[in-house]
Design an enzyme around this catalytic site. Sequence first.
Site, PDB file in Angstrom:
ATOM      1  N   ASP A 450      10.181  -7.104   8.178  1.00  0.00           N
ATOM      2  CA  ASP A 450       8.997  -7.446   7.370  1.00  0.00           C
ATOM      3  C   ASP A 450       9.315  -7.359   5.879  1.00  0.00           C
ATOM      4  O   ASP A 450      10.366  -6.830   5.469  1.00  0.00           O
ATOM      5  CB  ASP A 450       7.869  -6.475   7.738  1.00  0.00           C
ATOM      6  N   ASP A 515      -0.429 -13.496   9.577  1.00  0.00           N
ATOM      7  CA  ASP A 515      -1.103 -12.287  10.059  1.00  0.00           C
ATOM      8  C   ASP A 515      -2.437 -12.641  10.700  1.00  0.00           C
ATOM      9  O   ASP A 515      -3.034 -11.823  11.402  1.00  0.00           O
ATOM     10  CB  ASP A 515      -1.351 -11.318   8.886  1.00  0.00           C
TER      11      ASP A 515
HETATM   12  C1  GLA Z   1       2.575  -6.914   7.790  1.00  0.00           C
HETATM   13  C2  GLA Z   1       2.881  -7.739   9.022  1.00  0.00           C
HETATM   14  C3  GLA Z   1       2.031  -7.249  10.167  1.00  0.00           C
HETATM   15  C4  GLA Z   1       2.308  -5.782  10.426  1.00  0.00           C
HETATM   16  C5  GLA Z   1       2.080  -4.969   9.145  1.00  0.00           C
HETATM   17  C6  GLA Z   1       2.528  -3.551   9.320  1.00  0.00           C
HETATM   18  O1  GLA Z   1       1.284  -7.156   7.345  1.00  0.00           O
HETATM   19  O2  GLA Z   1       2.677  -9.088   8.779  1.00  0.00           O
HETATM   20  O3  GLA Z   1       2.271  -8.001  11.333  1.00  0.00           O
HETATM   21  O4  GLA Z   1       3.633  -5.643  10.859  1.00  0.00           O
HETATM   22  O5  GLA Z   1       2.782  -5.539   8.046  1.00  0.00           O
HETATM   23  O6  GLA Z   1       2.358  -2.805   8.180  1.00  0.00           O
END
Ligand code: GLA
Length: 714
Positions: A450, A515
């Site tokens: 990420d 997301d």
């Molecule tokens: C980001 C990712 C999510 C999740 C969060 C965790 O927003 O896109 O899918 O993994 O971080 O903090």
Amino acid sequence: MTQWFLQGLHSTLVLSAPDAGDLHQAPVFRYWGPQLPADALPPLAWHEARGCPPSSIDRGLPPTVFPSWGHGDASQPALRAHRQGAGFCFSSDRYEVGPGATANGLDISLHDDVHQIAVLLTLHLDECDTLHIRTQLRNLGDTPLQVDFLASANLYLPASIATVHSFHGQWSNEFQWQAQTLAHTQWRQENRAGRTSHQVFPGAVLTDATTGWHSGPCFGAHLAWSGNFVHTIDTLDDGHRQWQLALALAPGELALAPGARFDAPAAMASFSPAGRNGLMQNFHAAMRATVQWPHGRMSPRPVHLNTWEAVYFEHRLGDLQAFATEAARLGVERFILDDGWFHGRHDDRSSLGDWWPDAGKYPDGLAPLAAHVTGLGMQFGLWVEPEMVNPDSELYRMHPEWAFAATHKKQQTWRHQLVLNTALPGVQNYLFEKLDTLLRTLPIGYLKWDMNRDLTQAVGADGRAGYAGFVAGLYTLLARVRAAHPGVEIESCASGGGRMDAGVLAYTHRFWTSDNTDALSRVSIQRGALQFFPPELLGAHIGPAPYHTTGRTQSLDFRAGVALPLHLGLELDVRTLEPKERAQLVPWITLYQSLRGQLHQGAMWLGACGDHIVWQAHGSAQDLVVFVTRTAPTEARHSPPLVLPMLDATAAYRLARIDPPTLGASNAGADARMHQALREGQAIDFHGAWLTQAGLPLPRMAGESVHIYRIQQR
Ligand code: GLA
């Protein structure tokens, strides 16, 4: 007259030699478009075919593969560089063209003997009509060369190509399509986010007035780069459109030492005579060729379960084990432990950088959970965000100098975190060691990698901008992790789709598309992303209802139907499913498993019927799976028909509806007898000519619903 041809399946690129008297000795960009036979170009040099219009420089100015500065026309130079303000007039005194390392490729070198600069362009047209361009710059002088701009691609198109389709967006709303008419002002999209970004995408699609989904000329280009970029389209007074894609450099960012070389990010450009779908298929092929799969081959894309939206930071070993057990029962094949597992991480305010298990939550480390998951026959995946550090972390207390610092100013946090300067060897080694330990000691098959903030003032230790160095450092780290653990797949996530590009794709295997898993939002996000990326690389999860981010509630069938054609996963707490929901979900997972071989390999087409119905088809004219999606209630008494021009008009087809039957009542109205029969599992025969011209009469369909048809030649 010397000319060079690169011949694709449906496209051709023609370059020709400059005239001996041209100031800028670089191959001329003669033609890029629909395929031409090798003898089609008149045996005329550019100067012989074009006169010199009044009120212009006395010698005609051909468009070249690498336009120079101050050439005398209105085009954008491909290089803007100087030595402390002097020596900015790059133009090539001599050039060489070689066959290139790849078949259907060319290596072009340009030399400016006065300014001591050399450029090497490597062109390769692949078998699916994508032109891969690499640009390398060398400083042959004995003083530093300050580079302000270096085009990765410089393309010329006819002025009839008058519409640019590009993307804009934000977090949870990526890949929003916009079409604009080109005019006599520069069209420009620039990214200064330091990562590929949610706001703009390093690529666009260009069409003329006749281009549609299935036919008409369509050009596209993409910069394989995960940082700042700029792409521009100029309408030149010589009747061309000039399209450039480049790294966007911050002031002073790139200074080439004497003898040094710089490789600009690679660019991909493609032409299709078969409309936006033809171009999409070219890019899908190019992206598929970019991915380096473990063992050289893509395995069937496993059904994911990602823990994030089910548990957030609340990790309890027993609960997670029960969660995994339930997931396996549903047919999940890869269980990914998201954020919240590492030292001191109880919310999003601390601990990034401390990549070892939290002793309170996992007294025996992650091994018991990983063993439980793999014991159930699932693969174990883990979330990491390597390039980040929270000021409240062991790492930051130990190495505050590893984070990008703003000299004389306070560095801004974003989600309470700072960015590590991945160009520093200490950072590289620390992160590699932490990831390597996890990957060596645990049965991890998958990393969700990420990156949850933009780069703001990325000032390196030397006071210079460090944006491009950060991306290069990331690529080096990814390459090192891949080399040490070639069996591990990696997902590129950046708060959803903030880092989706062919640059990072060379090291990764999946994008977390957004997301936002609200199915209605996903329809446009996914269709935008599909223009460049094939479905198997795009993560799509079935989320809960109501959905956390948008507050909207959608049926399970709609959520599943929208996610199914991509790389399917679940992003919900499966322990809380009602028995009825579970009974409804399992057939969707089974359907995905039976269809993924077809969904994730063949050609794809997008289309729209009108009246809020869009569709996407996967496969071939012999065997097609079609997803028909109604996003809003009908405005007409009858839905428009589904016309499928890719089918064979001379063939006989059998059509079946294959989405799992909806449990419960629908208020879509009484279906026609044909659709009742399809719903009851009967197949119906159609003539190919009917389906390609008149189309399948669609039923009314409920407001947010997906129907799936399989159409096979008899
Ligand atoms: C980001 C990712 C999510 C999740 C969060 C965790 O927003 O896109 O899918 O993994 O971080 O903090």
